[in-house]
Design an enzyme around this catalytic site. Sequence first.
Site, PDB file in Angstrom:
ATOM      1  N   LEU A 183       0.147  -1.263   1.287  1.00 46.30           N
ATOM      2  CA  LEU A 183      -1.268  -2.082   1.635  1.00 46.30           C
ATOM      3  C   LEU A 183      -2.458  -1.426   2.203  1.00 46.30           C
ATOM      4  CD1 LEU A 183      -1.271  -2.628   5.051  1.00 46.30           C
ATOM      5  CD2 LEU A 183       1.134  -3.581   4.543  1.00 46.30           C
ATOM      6  N   HIS A 184      -3.371  -1.792   2.130  1.00 45.28           N
ATOM      7  CA  HIS A 184      -4.524  -1.407   2.559  1.00 45.28           C
ATOM      8  C   HIS A 184      -5.770  -2.397   2.772  1.00 45.28           C
ATOM      9  CE1 HIS A 184      -4.562  -1.285  -1.855  1.00 45.28           C
ATOM     10  NE2 HIS A 184      -5.900  -1.579  -1.713  1.00 45.28           N
TER      11      HIS A 184
END
Length: 180
Positions: free
Chosen positions: A122-123
Site C-alpha cells: 500500500l501507498h
Amino acid sequence: MDKVFAPWRIEWVEREETNPDVDCVFCAFQGQDDDRANNLVARSEHAFVLLNNYPYNPGHVMVIPHTHTGEYGDLDDETLLDHARLKQRTFDALETALSPDAFNAGLNLGGSAAGGSINDHLHTHIVPRWNGDTNFMPVISDTKVIVEAVEDTYDRLYAAFASQDGTTAPEDKDKAVRID
C-alpha cells in the site's frame, strides 16, 4: 491517445534493471543508496516519499510505509502514526516547493479493481492540483501535458523538505532528506 514528445524520459526507459528478481519495487527502494536516481526524496523511520515516475501533475508523490502489505489493517500503530506524519510533512513540503491550490490524496486498496498498478504494497498518492490544471488537451485530444520534468520537481521538493524543522539533509544531495 496522442503522444507528447518527452526526450528526457529515455533515461528511465533505457535504465538497467538493478535487480530483475525483486518481488516488490517499493521494498527494493528501502535498501538502496541511490535515492536521487530512484526519485526517493525523504525518509522517516517507518516510511518514505517517492516521486511518481508517471506523474499526473508535477509533484505527484507516493508516501510508502516500509511494511510490505496491501492491507491497511496490517500496519502497526507506530507505522500508522509515522506514515500519517510523513504525509503531513509531504503536504507542507509540496506547498513550499510548488504552491499548489489544492491536493488529491488517497490509497488504492482492494486489488486491481481499485485501479492501482501495485496492489500488494500500500501507498498513499498525493497529487498537487492547480486551478485550471485540467485544460483542453485531455478533453479534446486525450493527451495530458506534464509541465515539469520529474528531476526538476525532485530538486524543488528536496529543498522544501530540507528546510523543515526536524529534518536532516545529508551533505550528499543524492541521499534523501531524513525526517527525524
